[in-house]
Design a protein around this motif. Structure first.
Motif, PDB file in Angstrom:
ATOM      1  N   LEU A 147       0.636  -1.218  -0.283  1.00 55.92           N
ATOM      2  CA  LEU A 147       0.048  -0.034   0.309  1.00 55.92           C
ATOM      3  C   LEU A 147       0.865   1.127  -0.128  1.00 55.92           C
ATOM      4  CD1 LEU A 147      -2.439   1.962   0.061  1.00 55.92           C
ATOM      5  CD2 LEU A 147      -2.789   1.196   2.511  1.00 55.92           C
ATOM      6  N   GLU A 148       1.123   0.903   0.933  1.00 58.96           N
ATOM      7  CA  GLU A 148       2.567   2.295   0.918  1.00 58.96           C
ATOM      8  C   GLU A 148       3.023   2.696  -0.832  1.00 58.96           C
ATOM      9  OE1 GLU A 148       5.231   1.191   4.112  1.00 58.96           O
ATOM     10  OE2 GLU A 148       3.553   1.715   5.816  1.00 58.96           O
ATOM     11  N   ARG A 149       3.537   1.667  -1.193  1.00 63.81           N
ATOM     12  CA  ARG A 149       4.142   2.149  -2.488  1.00 63.81           C
ATOM     13  C   ARG A 149       3.634   1.920  -3.245  1.00 63.81           C
ATOM     14  NH1 ARG A 149       6.985   0.024   1.264  1.00 63.81           N
ATOM     15  NH2 ARG A 149       9.552  -0.502   1.521  1.00 63.81           N
ATOM     16  N   ILE A 150       2.128   1.842  -3.710  1.00 63.54           N
ATOM     17  CA  ILE A 150       0.683   2.261  -4.619  1.00 63.54           C
ATOM     18  C   ILE A 150       0.229   3.363  -4.337  1.00 63.54           C
ATOM     19  CG2 ILE A 150      -0.859   0.616  -5.592  1.00 63.54           C
ATOM     20  CD1 ILE A 150       0.221  -1.734  -4.853  1.00 63.54           C
ATOM     21  N   ALA A 151      -0.425   3.241  -3.273  1.00 69.74           N
ATOM     22  CA  ALA A 151      -1.039   4.667  -3.144  1.00 69.74           C
ATOM     23  C   ALA A 151      -0.385   5.962  -3.814  1.00 69.74           C
ATOM     24  CB  ALA A 151      -1.863   4.209  -1.603  1.00 69.74           C
ATOM     25  N   GLY A 152      -1.300   6.749  -3.219  1.00 66.09           N
ATOM     26  CA  GLY A 152      -0.460   8.179  -4.319  1.00 66.09           C
ATOM     27  C   GLY A 152      -1.469   9.139  -4.703  1.00 66.09           C
ATOM     28  N   ASP A 153      -1.410  10.467  -4.671  1.00 66.90           N
ATOM     29  CA  ASP A 153      -2.266  11.267  -5.183  1.00 66.90           C
ATOM     30  C   ASP A 153      -2.284  10.623  -6.586  1.00 66.90           C
ATOM     31  OD1 ASP A 153      -2.520  13.132  -3.253  1.00 66.90           O
ATOM     32  OD2 ASP A 153      -1.182  14.466  -4.112  1.00 66.90           O
ATOM     33  N   ALA A 154      -1.491  10.152  -7.509  1.00 71.21           N
ATOM     34  CA  ALA A 154      -1.811  10.073  -8.861  1.00 71.21           C
ATOM     35  C   ALA A 154      -1.962   8.213  -9.107  1.00 71.21           C
ATOM     36  CB  ALA A 154      -0.542  10.236  -9.797  1.00 71.21           C
ATOM     37  N   GLY A 155      -1.985   7.529  -8.110  1.00 74.40           N
ATOM     38  CA  GLY A 155      -2.072   6.243  -7.654  1.00 74.40           C
ATOM     39  C   GLY A 155      -3.463   5.771  -7.813  1.00 74.40           C
ATOM     40  N   PRO A 156      -3.656   4.371  -7.761  1.00 72.59           N
ATOM     41  CA  PRO A 156      -5.152   4.322  -8.070  1.00 72.59           C
ATOM     42  C   PRO A 156      -6.135   3.895  -6.577  1.00 72.59           C
ATOM     43  CG  PRO A 156      -3.589   2.163  -7.915  1.00 72.59           C
ATOM     44  CD  PRO A 156      -2.653   3.579  -7.749  1.00 72.59           C
ATOM     45  N   VAL A 157      -6.781   4.160  -7.497  1.00 74.10           N
ATOM     46  CA  VAL A 157      -7.855   3.645  -5.313  1.00 74.10           C
ATOM     47  C   VAL A 157      -7.447   1.765  -4.976  1.00 74.10           C
ATOM     48  CG1 VAL A 157      -9.902   3.376  -4.308  1.00 74.10           C
ATOM     49  CG2 VAL A 157      -9.862   5.170  -6.538  1.00 74.10           C
ATOM     50  N   VAL A 158      -7.158   2.132  -4.045  1.00 71.76           N
ATOM     51  CA  VAL A 158      -7.153   0.664  -3.036  1.00 71.76           C
ATOM     52  C   VAL A 158      -7.291   0.558  -2.003  1.00 71.76           C
ATOM     53  CG1 VAL A 158      -4.825  -0.059  -2.152  1.00 71.76           C
ATOM     54  CG2 VAL A 158      -4.629   1.269  -3.561  1.00 71.76           C
ATOM     55  N   ALA A 159      -8.268  -0.667  -1.461  1.00 67.23           N
ATOM     56  CA  ALA A 159      -8.894  -1.087  -1.388  1.00 67.23           C
ATOM     57  C   ALA A 159      -8.100  -2.866  -0.326  1.00 67.23           C
ATOM     58  CB  ALA A 159     -10.598  -1.319  -1.424  1.00 67.23           C
ATOM     59  N   MET A 160      -8.286  -2.240   1.296  1.00 70.00           N
ATOM     60  CA  MET A 160      -7.865  -3.412   2.036  1.00 70.00           C
ATOM     61  C   MET A 160      -9.110  -4.403   2.273  1.00 70.00           C
ATOM     62  SD  MET A 160      -4.796  -1.956   2.060  1.00 70.00           S
ATOM     63  CE  MET A 160      -3.928  -3.619   2.965  1.00 70.00           C
ATOM     64  N   LEU A 161      -9.108  -5.894   1.594  1.00 68.75           N
ATOM     65  CA  LEU A 161     -10.072  -6.671   1.544  1.00 68.75           C
ATOM     66  C   LEU A 161      -8.971  -7.578   2.904  1.00 68.75           C
ATOM     67  CD1 LEU A 161     -12.661  -7.856   1.673  1.00 68.75           C
ATOM     68  CD2 LEU A 161     -12.089  -9.078  -0.769  1.00 68.75           C
ATOM     69  N   THR A 162      -9.324  -7.934   3.797  1.00 67.25           N
ATOM     70  CA  THR A 162      -8.432  -8.443   5.059  1.00 67.25           C
ATOM     71  C   THR A 162      -9.674  -8.861   5.826  1.00 67.25           C
ATOM     72  OG1 THR A 162      -6.365  -8.105   6.586  1.00 67.25           O
ATOM     73  CG2 THR A 162      -8.357  -6.792   6.055  1.00 67.25           C
ATOM     74  N   VAL A 163      -8.672  -9.765   6.717  1.00 69.58           N
ATOM     75  CA  VAL A 163      -9.822 -10.610   8.085  1.00 69.58           C
ATOM     76  C   VAL A 163      -9.448  -9.780   9.785  1.00 69.58           C
ATOM     77  CG1 VAL A 163      -9.756 -12.947   7.567  1.00 69.58           C
ATOM     78  CG2 VAL A 163      -7.891 -11.936   8.436  1.00 69.58           C
ATOM     79  N   SER A 164      -8.256  -8.635   9.451  1.00 73.44           N
ATOM     80  CA  SER A 164      -7.923  -7.751  10.525  1.00 73.44           C
ATOM     81  C   SER A 164      -8.059  -7.212  11.279  1.00 73.44           C
ATOM     82  CB  SER A 164      -6.614  -7.559  10.321  1.00 73.44           C
ATOM     83  OG  SER A 164      -6.194  -6.604  11.422  1.00 73.44           O
ATOM     84  N   GLU A 165      -9.034  -7.165  12.425  1.00 72.01           N
ATOM     85  CA  GLU A 165     -10.043  -6.256  12.757  1.00 72.01           C
ATOM     86  C   GLU A 165      -9.335  -5.190  13.558  1.00 72.01           C
ATOM     87  OE1 GLU A 165     -14.253  -7.308  14.053  1.00 72.01           O
ATOM     88  OE2 GLU A 165     -13.728  -9.374  13.090  1.00 72.01           O
ATOM     89  N   ASP A 166      -7.642  -5.220  13.621  1.00 78.08           N
ATOM     90  CA  ASP A 166      -6.912  -4.232  14.756  1.00 78.08           C
ATOM     91  C   ASP A 166      -7.252  -3.224  13.904  1.00 78.08           C
ATOM     92  OD1 ASP A 166      -4.944  -3.268  16.160  1.00 78.08           O
ATOM     93  OD2 ASP A 166      -3.515  -4.284  15.176  1.00 78.08           O
ATOM     94  N   SER A 167      -8.244  -2.344  15.035  1.00 76.70           N
ATOM     95  CA  SER A 167      -8.000  -1.263  15.359  1.00 76.70           C
ATOM     96  C   SER A 167      -6.459  -0.199  14.083  1.00 76.70           C
ATOM     97  CB  SER A 167      -8.762  -0.241  16.171  1.00 76.70           C
ATOM     98  OG  SER A 167      -8.200   0.064  17.223  1.00 76.70           O
ATOM     99  N   GLU A 168      -5.782  -1.208  15.109  1.00 78.93           N
ATOM    100  CA  GLU A 168      -3.819   0.057  15.040  1.00 78.93           C
ATOM    101  C   GLU A 168      -3.839  -0.443  13.720  1.00 78.93           C
ATOM    102  OE1 GLU A 168      -1.892   1.853  16.408  1.00 78.93           O
ATOM    103  OE2 GLU A 168      -3.649   2.039  18.067  1.00 78.93           O
TER     104      GLU A 168
END
Length: 212
Positions: free
Chosen positions: A67-88
């Motif tokens: 995510l840190e290498r993909i996301a950005g102003d000119a990058g794609p929309v990113v959605a996390m799809l995971t089992v983790s419910e950790d608020s952190e």
């Protein structure tokens, strides 16, 4: 109608293929890449320039790493799809640029609806995590502790005099102490403040308390 091009990254092929099939059956999405690790996801995004990237959190190399290498102003929309419910993990993902955070228990129809919303500029956090997010956002930030607050009353008294320009000998005379006692206190003060010498300590004291 312009198709939304998607890269899906998850280390479970069966789940990854199921998500791909769900999206392509809508007629609005086309899966242009499937990855089994964060590193593969980054490479696919660079090669395919998708509109949307769906990342698992716990795959090899890590979803956050990707995510840190993909996301950005000119990058794609990113959605996390995971089992983790950790608020952190939720906050780390949102701060790194994820627009959505979904849990793997989501149904096919809801998944598509959420992704449609993300592509229209909306944000989404799984409802079961929303309360945690709001609580964290509303919590007052703890101010960083000032090392000067860790000084004992005697150490503060000595430092104030040093900041006022007195030598160790003059401080000892003023407080009716042995000079070596003052030197010992100054050593403790420098350690607590993580400073190198009495000049730096005096400057720190002046910034906090004025000129003495």
């Amino acid at each position: 109608m312009t198709l939304c091009r998607v890269v899906i990254a998850d280390d479970h092929p069966l789940f990854r293929d199921g998500v791909a099939r769900t999206l392509e059956e809508t007629g609005r999405y086309r899966v242009c890449g499937r990855a089994g690790s964060g590193r593969e996801a980054v490479a696919l995004v660079a090669a395919e320039a998708p509109d949307l990237v769906i990342l698992d959190l716990s795959m090899p190399d890590g979803g956050l790493w990707a995510l840190e290498r993909i996301a950005g102003d000119a990058g794609p929309v990113v959605a996390m799809l995971t089992v983790s419910e950790d608020s952190e993990a939720v906050f780390a993902a949102l701060e790194a640029g994820a627009r959505g955070y979904l849990l793997k228990g989501v149904g096919a129809a809801e998944l598509v609806a959420v992704l449609d919303g993300l592509m229209e500029g909306q944000s989404h956090v799984a409802p079961s995590l929303a309360a945690k997010v709001l609580t964290r956002m509303r919590a007052p930030r703890r101010a960083e502790a000032d090392p000067l607050d860790s000084l004992t009353p005697r150490e503060e008294e000595i430092l104030r005099l040093v900041a006022g320009g007195l030598s160790n000998k003059e401080v000892a005379r003023r407080l009716d102490l042995q000079e070596r006692t003052v030197k010992h206190h100054m050593t403790q003060i420098l350690q607590k403040l993580q400073l190198r010498n009495r000049t730096e300590a005096a400057l720190a004291a002046q910034r906090r308390w004025g000129d003495g």
